[in-house]
Design a protein around this motif. Structure first.
Motif, mmCIF file in Angstrom:
data_model
loop_
_atom_site.group_PDB
_atom_site.id
_atom_site.type_symbol
_atom_site.label_atom_id
_atom_site.label_comp_id
_atom_site.label_asym_id
_atom_site.label_seq_id
_atom_site.Cartn_x
_atom_site.Cartn_y
_atom_site.Cartn_z
ATOM 1 N N LEU A 82 33.508 -9.339 6.613
ATOM 2 C CA LEU A 82 33.118 -11.018 6.920
ATOM 3 C C LEU A 82 34.583 -11.608 7.291
ATOM 4 O O LEU A 82 34.789 -12.030 8.166
ATOM 5 C CB LEU A 82 32.407 -11.646 6.221
ATOM 6 C CG LEU A 82 31.098 -12.193 6.956
ATOM 7 C CD1 LEU A 82 30.209 -11.249 6.913
ATOM 8 C CD2 LEU A 82 30.728 -13.413 6.344
ATOM 9 N N GLU A 83 35.515 -11.278 6.130
ATOM 10 C CA GLU A 83 36.597 -11.968 6.069
ATOM 11 C C GLU A 83 37.747 -11.452 7.264
ATOM 12 O O GLU A 83 38.533 -12.067 7.796
ATOM 13 C CB GLU A 83 37.386 -12.061 4.650
ATOM 14 C CG GLU A 83 36.728 -13.164 4.079
ATOM 15 C CD GLU A 83 37.156 -13.314 2.595
ATOM 16 O OE1 GLU A 83 38.065 -12.517 2.016
ATOM 17 O OE2 GLU A 83 36.687 -14.172 1.612
ATOM 18 N N LYS A 84 37.534 -10.306 7.531
ATOM 19 C CA LYS A 84 38.338 -9.385 8.513
ATOM 20 C C LYS A 84 37.826 -9.795 9.939
ATOM 21 O O LYS A 84 38.694 -9.607 11.076
ATOM 22 C CB LYS A 84 38.522 -8.077 8.352
ATOM 23 C CG LYS A 84 39.399 -7.460 7.030
ATOM 24 C CD LYS A 84 39.426 -6.065 7.113
ATOM 25 C CE LYS A 84 39.543 -5.661 6.024
ATOM 26 N NZ LYS A 84 38.832 -4.288 5.595
ATOM 27 N N GLY A 85 36.550 -10.039 10.035
ATOM 28 C CA GLY A 85 35.967 -10.271 11.387
ATOM 29 C C GLY A 85 35.293 -9.281 12.089
ATOM 30 O O GLY A 85 35.336 -9.087 13.142
ATOM 31 N N SER A 86 35.174 -8.405 11.070
ATOM 32 C CA SER A 86 34.396 -6.936 11.638
ATOM 33 C C SER A 86 32.878 -7.095 11.390
ATOM 34 O O SER A 86 32.459 -8.108 10.683
ATOM 35 C CB SER A 86 34.669 -5.507 10.886
ATOM 36 O OG SER A 86 36.299 -5.789 10.699
ATOM 37 N N LEU A 87 32.119 -6.293 12.217
ATOM 38 C CA LEU A 87 30.725 -6.240 11.853
ATOM 39 C C LEU A 87 30.363 -5.645 10.723
ATOM 40 O O LEU A 87 30.999 -4.709 10.347
ATOM 41 C CB LEU A 87 29.916 -5.746 13.158
ATOM 42 C CG LEU A 87 30.385 -6.477 14.620
ATOM 43 C CD1 LEU A 87 29.337 -5.825 15.496
ATOM 44 C CD2 LEU A 87 29.921 -7.848 14.435
ATOM 45 N N VAL A 88 29.172 -6.159 10.063
ATOM 46 C CA VAL A 88 28.526 -5.563 8.908
ATOM 47 C C VAL A 88 27.474 -4.355 9.422
ATOM 48 O O VAL A 88 27.500 -4.322 10.667
ATOM 49 C CB VAL A 88 27.893 -6.360 7.923
ATOM 50 C CG1 VAL A 88 29.000 -7.466 7.371
ATOM 51 C CG2 VAL A 88 26.507 -6.964 8.323
ATOM 52 N N SER A 89 27.090 -3.323 8.731
ATOM 53 C CA SER A 89 26.364 -2.486 9.214
ATOM 54 C C SER A 89 24.930 -2.809 9.649
ATOM 55 O O SER A 89 24.466 -3.888 9.110
ATOM 56 C CB SER A 89 25.834 -1.472 7.918
ATOM 57 O OG SER A 89 24.655 -1.768 7.299
ATOM 58 N N ASP A 90 24.575 -2.127 10.558
ATOM 59 C CA ASP A 90 23.367 -2.529 11.494
ATOM 60 C C ASP A 90 22.260 -2.452 10.709
ATOM 61 O O ASP A 90 21.246 -3.214 10.606
ATOM 62 C CB ASP A 90 23.131 -1.558 12.617
ATOM 63 C CG ASP A 90 24.237 -1.523 13.740
ATOM 64 O OD1 ASP A 90 24.825 -2.815 13.621
ATOM 65 O OD2 ASP A 90 24.663 -0.791 14.426
ATOM 66 N N GLU A 91 22.387 -1.341 9.724
ATOM 67 C CA GLU A 91 20.887 -1.216 8.734
ATOM 68 C C GLU A 91 20.892 -2.516 7.767
ATOM 69 O O GLU A 91 19.604 -2.981 7.673
ATOM 70 C CB GLU A 91 21.224 0.026 7.773
ATOM 71 C CG GLU A 91 20.054 0.513 7.178
ATOM 72 C CD GLU A 91 20.626 1.632 6.171
ATOM 73 O OE1 GLU A 91 21.571 2.033 6.064
ATOM 74 O OE2 GLU A 91 19.543 1.721 5.348
ATOM 75 N N LEU A 92 21.963 -3.136 7.446
ATOM 76 C CA LEU A 92 21.886 -4.075 6.457
ATOM 77 C C LEU A 92 21.285 -5.359 7.315
ATOM 78 O O LEU A 92 20.462 -5.998 6.898
ATOM 79 C CB LEU A 92 23.336 -4.403 5.947
ATOM 80 C CG LEU A 92 23.449 -5.188 4.686
ATOM 81 C CD1 LEU A 92 24.787 -4.992 3.935
ATOM 82 C CD2 LEU A 92 23.638 -6.915 5.279
ATOM 83 N N ILE A 93 21.652 -5.403 8.419
ATOM 84 C CA ILE A 93 21.265 -6.582 9.443
ATOM 85 C C ILE A 93 19.895 -6.505 9.523
ATOM 86 O O ILE A 93 18.956 -7.409 9.548
ATOM 87 C CB ILE A 93 22.161 -6.461 10.576
ATOM 88 C CG1 ILE A 93 23.690 -7.008 10.280
ATOM 89 C CG2 ILE A 93 21.546 -7.516 11.653
ATOM 90 C CD1 ILE A 93 23.807 -8.486 9.929
ATOM 91 N N ASN A 94 19.279 -5.062 9.914
ATOM 92 C CA ASN A 94 18.150 -4.884 10.330
ATOM 93 C C ASN A 94 17.252 -5.249 9.144
ATOM 94 O O ASN A 94 16.102 -5.860 9.242
ATOM 95 C CB ASN A 94 17.916 -3.424 10.830
ATOM 96 C CG ASN A 94 16.307 -3.236 11.378
ATOM 97 O OD1 ASN A 94 16.160 -4.143 12.272
ATOM 98 N ND2 ASN A 94 15.902 -2.496 11.197
ATOM 99 N N ASN A 95 17.544 -5.012 7.874
ATOM 100 C CA ASN A 95 16.910 -5.286 6.722
ATOM 101 C C ASN A 95 16.574 -6.772 6.590
ATOM 102 O O ASN A 95 15.607 -7.505 6.355
ATOM 103 C CB ASN A 95 17.405 -4.580 5.306
ATOM 104 C CG ASN A 95 17.058 -3.085 5.617
ATOM 105 O OD1 ASN A 95 16.387 -2.609 6.259
ATOM 106 N ND2 ASN A 95 18.252 -2.525 4.828
#
Ligand code: AMP
Length: 220
Positions: free
Chosen positions: A53-66
Motif C-alpha cells: 500500500l505504501e509503495k502504491g502496488s496492488l494487493v493480491s486479488d484473492e485478499l480483495i475478493n475475500n
C-alpha cells in the motif's frame, strides 16, 4: 442499482461516491478504505498489506475478493453498492462477475472519471481526511473550514501513500493494470465517460443526470 466508479488515483471517486450515498440511499465500498482499516486495526491482513500500500502496488486479488465477498453477500447492501477503487485489474473484473452472479446482483452503470495527471497530482498532494468524521478535503479545491467541518483540526490527516514518490507508482500501476479494464467494458452500454476536470459540483451534476436517467429507465 450497483455502480462502479472508475478512474485514476485522485480522480475524485471517493468524493463523488459520498455524494451518491447521500442522495440515492446507496452504500460505498472502497477497497482502499477497507485495506486502510485493516492496517489501522493492525490485523494480520493489515500487517501483510502495509508495504504494498505504501509503495502504491496492488494487493493480491484473492485478499480483495475475500473482503468483497463479505460485502456483496450482505443482503442489506444488495444491488445498492458503489464500488470505489474496484475492480482494479481484469482478474478482479472476472471475480466481480462471479460474485454478482453468485449473489444474484447486477452492475447497472460504470462511471469513468477522466482527469489529467497534473490535476491528479494536485488533488492527491492537497488531500486530507478527517479521522473523526471520515470526510475528505483538499487544500487546493475544497479546504476544510468552519462551515463544512466541525471536528478539531488535529483529526485532519494525510494518507501515507499521498506523496509525490508514491503517486508516480500508483499512476503507473493504474495505466498498466487498471486502464485495460476500460477496453473490456467499452462495448457495453453501461459505460459512461465523465469529465472529471471540472468542479466537484459540476462533475456531480453530470453524474446525477446519468443516474437519474438510469433510474427512470429501470422503473419503467
Ligand atoms: P485507493 O484508496 O483506492 O487509492 O487505494 C489505495 C491503495 O490500496 C492502492 O494503491 C493499492 O495498494 C490498494 N488497493 C485499493 N484497492 C485495491 C484493489 N481493488 N486491488 C488491489 N489493491 C488495491
Amino acid at each position: 442499482m450497483n455502480i462502479i466508479l472508475f478512474g485514476p488515483p485522485g480522480a475524485g471517486k471517493g468524493t463523488q461516491a459520498d455524494n451518491l450515498v447521500k442522495d440515492y440511499n446507496l452504500f460505498k465500498v472502497s477497497t482502499g478504505d477497507l485495506l486502510r482499516d485493516e492496517i489501522k486495526k493492525k490485523t494480520s491482513i493489515g500487517n501483510k498489506i502495509k508495504s504494498p500500500l505504501e509503495k502504491g502496488s496492488l494487493v493480491s486479488d484473492e485478499l480483495i475478493n475475500n473482503l468483497l465477498e463479505k460485502v456483496v453477500s450482505n443482503k442489506t447492501y444488495s444491488n445498492r453498492l458503489i464500488f470505489d477503487g474496484y475492480p482494479r485489474n481484469l482478474n478482479q473484473v472476472k471475480d466481480l462477475e462471479n460474485l454478482t452472479k453468485k449473489y444474484d446482483q447486477k452492475i447497472s452503470c460504470i462511471l469513468s472519471l477522466n482527469v489529467d495527471l497534473s490535476i491528479i497530482i494536485k488533488r492527491i498532494l492537497g488531500r486530507k481526511v478527517c479521522s473523526n468524521c471520515d470526510q475528505t478535503f483538499n487544500d487546493f479545491f475544497n479546504p476544510p473550514n468552519l462551515s463544512n467541518h466541525t471536528c478539531d483540526s488535529k483529526f485532519l490527516q494525510k494518507r501515507t501513500d499521498d506523496n509525490e514518490e508514491t503517486i508516480k507508482n500508483r499512476f503507473a500501476t493504474y495505466e498498466k493494470e487498471t486502464l485495460p479494464i476500460l477496453n473490456y467494458y467499452s462495448d457495453q452500454k453501461i459505460l459512461h465517460q465523465i469529465d472529471g476536470m471540472k468542479e466537484i459540483s459540476q462533475i456531480y451534476g453530470q453524474i446525477r443526470g446519468i443516474i437519474d436517467s438510469i433510474e427512470a429507465w429501470l422503473s419503467k
